[in-house]
Design an enzyme around this catalytic site. Structure first.
Site, PDB file in Angstrom:
ATOM      1  N   TYR A   9       0.810  -1.227   0.000  1.00 43.73           N
ATOM      2  CA  TYR A   9       0.000   0.000   0.000  1.00 43.73           C
ATOM      3  C   TYR A   9       0.842   1.275   0.000  1.00 43.73           C
ATOM      4  CZ  TYR A   9      -4.254  -2.669   0.914  1.00 43.73           C
ATOM      5  OH  TYR A   9      -5.309  -3.527   0.817  1.00 43.73           O
ATOM      6  N   ARG A 145       2.890   9.285   5.442  1.00 44.73           N
ATOM      7  CA  ARG A 145       1.756   9.966   6.078  1.00 44.73           C
ATOM      8  C   ARG A 145       0.488   9.899   5.250  1.00 44.73           C
ATOM      9  NH1 ARG A 145       4.237  15.790   7.917  1.00 44.73           N
ATOM     10  NH2 ARG A 145       4.508  15.313  10.130  1.00 44.73           N
ATOM     11  N   LYS A 197       5.746  10.049  13.970  1.00 46.76           N
ATOM     12  CA  LYS A 197       4.800   9.204  13.224  1.00 46.76           C
ATOM     13  C   LYS A 197       3.755   8.594  14.162  1.00 46.76           C
ATOM     14  CE  LYS A 197       2.811   6.510  10.449  1.00 46.76           C
ATOM     15  NZ  LYS A 197       2.109   6.839   9.247  1.00 46.76           N
ATOM     16  N   HIS A 235     -17.547  26.452  17.319  1.00 49.15           N
ATOM     17  CA  HIS A 235     -16.617  27.221  18.166  1.00 49.15           C
ATOM     18  C   HIS A 235     -15.278  27.276  17.421  1.00 49.15           C
ATOM     19  CE1 HIS A 235     -13.756  28.020  21.357  1.00 49.15           C
ATOM     20  NE2 HIS A 235     -14.759  28.336  22.171  1.00 49.15           N
ATOM     21  N   ARG A 237     -12.239  27.132  18.296  1.00 47.69           N
ATOM     22  CA  ARG A 237     -11.126  26.271  18.719  1.00 47.69           C
ATOM     23  C   ARG A 237     -11.561  24.851  19.045  1.00 47.69           C
ATOM     24  NH1 ARG A 237     -10.177  31.134  19.971  1.00 47.69           N
ATOM     25  NH2 ARG A 237     -11.512  31.106  21.801  1.00 47.69           N
ATOM     26  N   GLY A 248     -10.473   1.006  12.595  1.00 52.02           N
ATOM     27  CA  GLY A 248      -9.727  -0.063  11.931  1.00 52.02           C
ATOM     28  C   GLY A 248      -8.524   0.481  11.206  1.00 52.02           C
ATOM     29  N   CYS A 251      -3.078   1.428  11.183  1.00 52.45           N
ATOM     30  CA  CYS A 251      -2.290   2.535  11.738  1.00 52.45           C
ATOM     31  C   CYS A 251      -2.901   3.065  13.019  1.00 52.45           C
ATOM     32  CB  CYS A 251      -2.215   3.647  10.698  1.00 52.45           C
ATOM     33  SG  CYS A 251      -1.785   3.001   9.085  1.00 52.45           S
ATOM     34  N   ARG A 318      -8.019  -4.665   6.898  1.00 51.49           N
ATOM     35  CA  ARG A 318      -7.201  -4.906   8.091  1.00 51.49           C
ATOM     36  C   ARG A 318      -7.804  -4.250   9.335  1.00 51.49           C
ATOM     37  NH1 ARG A 318      -1.393  -3.161   6.096  1.00 51.49           N
ATOM     38  NH2 ARG A 318      -2.667  -1.555   5.146  1.00 51.49           N
TER      39      ARG A 318
HETATM   40  N1  SAJ Z   1     -12.592   7.172  12.021  1.00 47.16           N
HETATM   41  C1  SAJ Z   1     -13.651   7.462  12.897  1.00 47.16           C
HETATM   42  N2  SAJ Z   1     -14.030   8.761  13.061  1.00 47.16           N
HETATM   43  C2  SAJ Z   1     -13.397   9.791  12.415  1.00 47.16           C
HETATM   44  C3  SAJ Z   1     -12.338   9.497  11.543  1.00 47.16           C
HETATM   45  C4  SAJ Z   1     -11.943   8.175  11.370  1.00 47.16           C
HETATM   46  O1  SAJ Z   1     -14.251   6.563  13.510  1.00 47.16           O
HETATM   47  O2  SAJ Z   1     -13.818  10.935  12.601  1.00 47.16           O
HETATM   48  C5  SAJ Z   1     -12.169   5.761  11.813  1.00 47.16           C
HETATM   49  C6  SAJ Z   1     -12.235   5.312  10.345  1.00 47.16           C
HETATM   50  O3  SAJ Z   1     -13.535   4.899   9.989  1.00 47.16           O
HETATM   51  C7  SAJ Z   1     -11.242   4.168  10.331  1.00 47.16           C
HETATM   52  C8  SAJ Z   1     -10.187   4.621  11.350  1.00 47.16           C
HETATM   53  O4  SAJ Z   1     -10.795   5.650  12.121  1.00 47.16           O
HETATM   54  O5  SAJ Z   1     -11.806   2.954  10.791  1.00 47.16           O
HETATM   55  C9  SAJ Z   1      -8.902   5.156  10.748  1.00 47.16           C
HETATM   56  O6  SAJ Z   1      -9.191   5.915   9.581  1.00 47.16           O
HETATM   57  P1  SAJ Z   1      -8.504   7.309   9.241  1.00 47.16           P
HETATM   58  O7  SAJ Z   1      -9.110   7.775   7.984  1.00 47.16           O
HETATM   59  O8  SAJ Z   1      -8.568   8.223  10.407  1.00 47.16           O
HETATM   60  O9  SAJ Z   1      -6.951   6.982   9.092  1.00 47.16           O
HETATM   61  P2  SAJ Z   1      -6.111   5.859   8.278  1.00 47.16           P
HETATM   62  O10 SAJ Z   1      -5.816   4.739   9.245  1.00 47.16           O
HETATM   63  O11 SAJ Z   1      -6.715   5.506   6.983  1.00 47.16           O
HETATM   64  O12 SAJ Z   1      -4.761   6.667   7.992  1.00 47.16           O
HETATM   65  C10 SAJ Z   1      -4.019   7.209   9.079  1.00 47.16           C
HETATM   66  C11 SAJ Z   1      -3.670   8.676   8.769  1.00 47.16           C
HETATM   67  N3  SAJ Z   1      -3.132   9.303   9.982  1.00 47.16           N
HETATM   68  C12 SAJ Z   1      -3.630  10.483  10.448  1.00 47.16           C
HETATM   69  O13 SAJ Z   1      -4.553  11.064   9.947  1.00 47.16           O
HETATM   70  C13 SAJ Z   1      -2.938  11.065  11.638  1.00 47.16           C
HETATM   71  C14 SAJ Z   1      -2.657   8.737   7.633  1.00 47.16           C
HETATM   72  O14 SAJ Z   1      -2.227  10.066   7.437  1.00 47.16           O
HETATM   73  C15 SAJ Z   1      -1.448   7.834   7.944  1.00 47.16           C
HETATM   74  O15 SAJ Z   1      -0.526   7.830   6.861  1.00 47.16           O
HETATM   75  C16 SAJ Z   1      -1.945   6.423   8.131  1.00 47.16           C
HETATM   76  O16 SAJ Z   1      -2.844   6.424   9.255  1.00 47.16           O
HETATM   77  C17 SAJ Z   1      -0.754   5.517   8.392  1.00 47.16           C
HETATM   78  O17 SAJ Z   1      -0.373   4.769   7.467  1.00 47.16           O
HETATM   79  O18 SAJ Z   1      -0.151   5.608   9.460  1.00 47.16           O
END
Ligand code: SAJ
Length: 402
Positions: A9, A145, A197, A235, A237, A248, A251, A318
């Site tokens: 990926y 990232r 990270k 708001h 802030r 899921g 990461c 995953r």
């Molecule tokens: N999720 C929620 N509520 C939200 C946002 C996300 O429940 O408001 C859930 C999603 O449905 C999902 C999980 O969180 O199950 C993770 O999804 P995500 O879109 O937040 O993040 P990832 O895992 O696809 O990618 C993250 C990203 N990290 C950050 O935003 C800090 C990405 O930039 C990283 O490169 C990636 O992890 C990684 O490879 O580490």
């Protein structure tokens, strides 16, 4: 020439991006089938813009092989599995890749590690391997990232971090990434890069946990969590994330545990947040049970979960909340629920359908676990169903929420 090791990926889009921006690139993966697929001109997963990027990289002369190359720059982007019980990362693939690089590389080659690792892994697991080889190589950590679903855009536009022992080497690798990256690239030391990270993903995990906790508080007292979050976010802030059926992906649901594992008496907020997120699928299962009772649905075989992937519009399952929910249900010795995901063609779980209409025919209570675009185009097919919408996206009347 750059040898990208691991064409999954992260490695594949990175290799393609470099090759389509004037760098000579060879992509190496131990999986001969994957290499054969790429050599046959096909990408190995679905992602917006990936096929176009692939075409541009082929024009740029990219090659794919199972062999490690002799060159002066390596980018290692192999998986870092983690142990579900100890919550620790297993750097075995990174170590193996570095060992194989060391067998072929010239003295002073630069080995860039992109794989996500827990802070301290390079000191603990990679440096000893380099020392044992007797070769002098430069180590760099350049954590990725990019977000699945928007990888190509984010590869081009995100800021990046480069950790290096020697700032001059850091600058050299910065120039390589700058061939395609329009964001700011910060050069720092390796330990800091490793930590940033994990901290970035932990920040997001804690904030999602906060939203999930609010959903539970609001459910307990019959308040509308979405309306409350919407108003709070007006708001200047406040920026609360969205509650969901769980967290899921490889990461956000994994990396924060590294900090809990390494600093158990200090990482309290993180520990509690991860437990909240991990118990969210069980919370949804409980909601399903409540709704079944309220609506007189007695047969769990009439409950259908929509979505198997860890989030919308990706084909990656995953650690997905749906898989977590099914695991939790299995522990209660119950028959598998019905499942459908338009993006998953392979059979992954029992009870999985590949035909949306057949899935709907056999379902009375539909649980929206993933907000794929596909379901947003099919609301008309759902009228008459009892719906539990875990993402607050369904416009139909009488929909239940978490
Ligand atoms: N999720 C929620 N509520 C939200 C946002 C996300 O429940 O408001 C859930 C999603 O449905 C999902 C999980 O969180 O199950 C993770 O999804 P995500 O879109 O937040 O993040 P990832 O895992 O696809 O990618 C993250 C990203 N990290 C950050 O935003 C800090 C990405 O930039 C990283 O490169 C990636 O992890 C990684 O490879 O580490």
């Amino acid at each position: 020439m750059i040898n990208v090791i691991g064409l999954g990926y992260i490695g594949l889009p990175t290799a393609l991006m470099l090759a389509s921006h004037g760098q000579a690139v060879v992509g190496t993966d131990y999986n001969a089938d994957l290499v054969a697929t790429l050599n046959a001109g096909k990408t190995t997963f679905k992602e917006d813009g990936l096929d176009e990027l692939f075409a541009a990289a082929l024009k740029g002369g990219i090659r794919f092989t199972t062999e490690y190359q002799r060159t002066d720059i390596y980018i290692v982007s192999v998986p870092t599995p983690y142990d579900k019980f100890s919550k620790k990362v297993d750097p075995c693939y990174v170590v193996k890749a570095v060992e194989q690089v060391l067998e072929v590389c010239p003295e002073e080659a630069v080995v860039v590690i992109e794989s996500t690792i827990s802070p301290g892994t390079i000191d603990k697991s990679v440096r000893p391997v380099v020392a044992a080889s007797g070769k002098r190589v430069q180590l760099v950590h350049a954590p990725e990232r990019i977000i699945p679903g928007n990888m190509v855009y984010e590869l081009l536009n995100n800021n990046r971090t480069i950790g290096a022992d020697d700032p001059a080497v850091g600058e050299r690798i910065k120039a390589v990434y700058a061939s395609f990256c329009r964001g700011e690239i910060v050069v720092t030391d390796i330990r800091t890069a490793e930590m940033t990270k994990v901290v970035e993903n932990t920040y997001r995990a804690v904030n999602i946990a906060f939203a999930n906790e609010l959903a539970r508080i609001c459910r307990h007292d019959g308040m509308d969590v979405y309306e409350i979050i919407r108003i709070c976010n007006m708001h200047p802030r406040v920026n609360i994330l969205q509650p969901g059926p769980g967290v899921g992906g490889h990461c956000i649901s994994v990396d924060p545990w590294f900090l809990v594992g390494d600093y158990p008496s200090l990482a309290k907020v993180i520990d509690e947040s991860m437990r909240t997120n991990d118990s969210q699928p069980a919370f949804v299962l409980n909601r399903i049970h409540e709704i079944m009772k309220e609506r007189g649905i007695t047969d769990p075989g009439r409950v259908g979960l929509y979505g198997l992937t860890y989030k919308e519009n990706v084909d990656d399952v995953r650690e997905s909340p749906t898989l977590q929910l099914l695991e939790c249900q299995e522990r209660h010795l119950a028959d598998p629920l019905k499942v459908y995901d338009p993006l998953i063609e392979k059979d992954i779980v029992p009870g999985q359908y590949h035909d949306f209409d057949a899935f709907l025919r056999d379902t009375d209570l539909l649980v929206i676990m993933v907000k794929h675009d596909h379901i947003k185009q099919n609301w008309d097919k759902l009228s008459g169903k009892v719906i539990l919408d875990c993402h607050n996206i369904c416009p139909l009347p009488g929909v239940y929420h978490i």
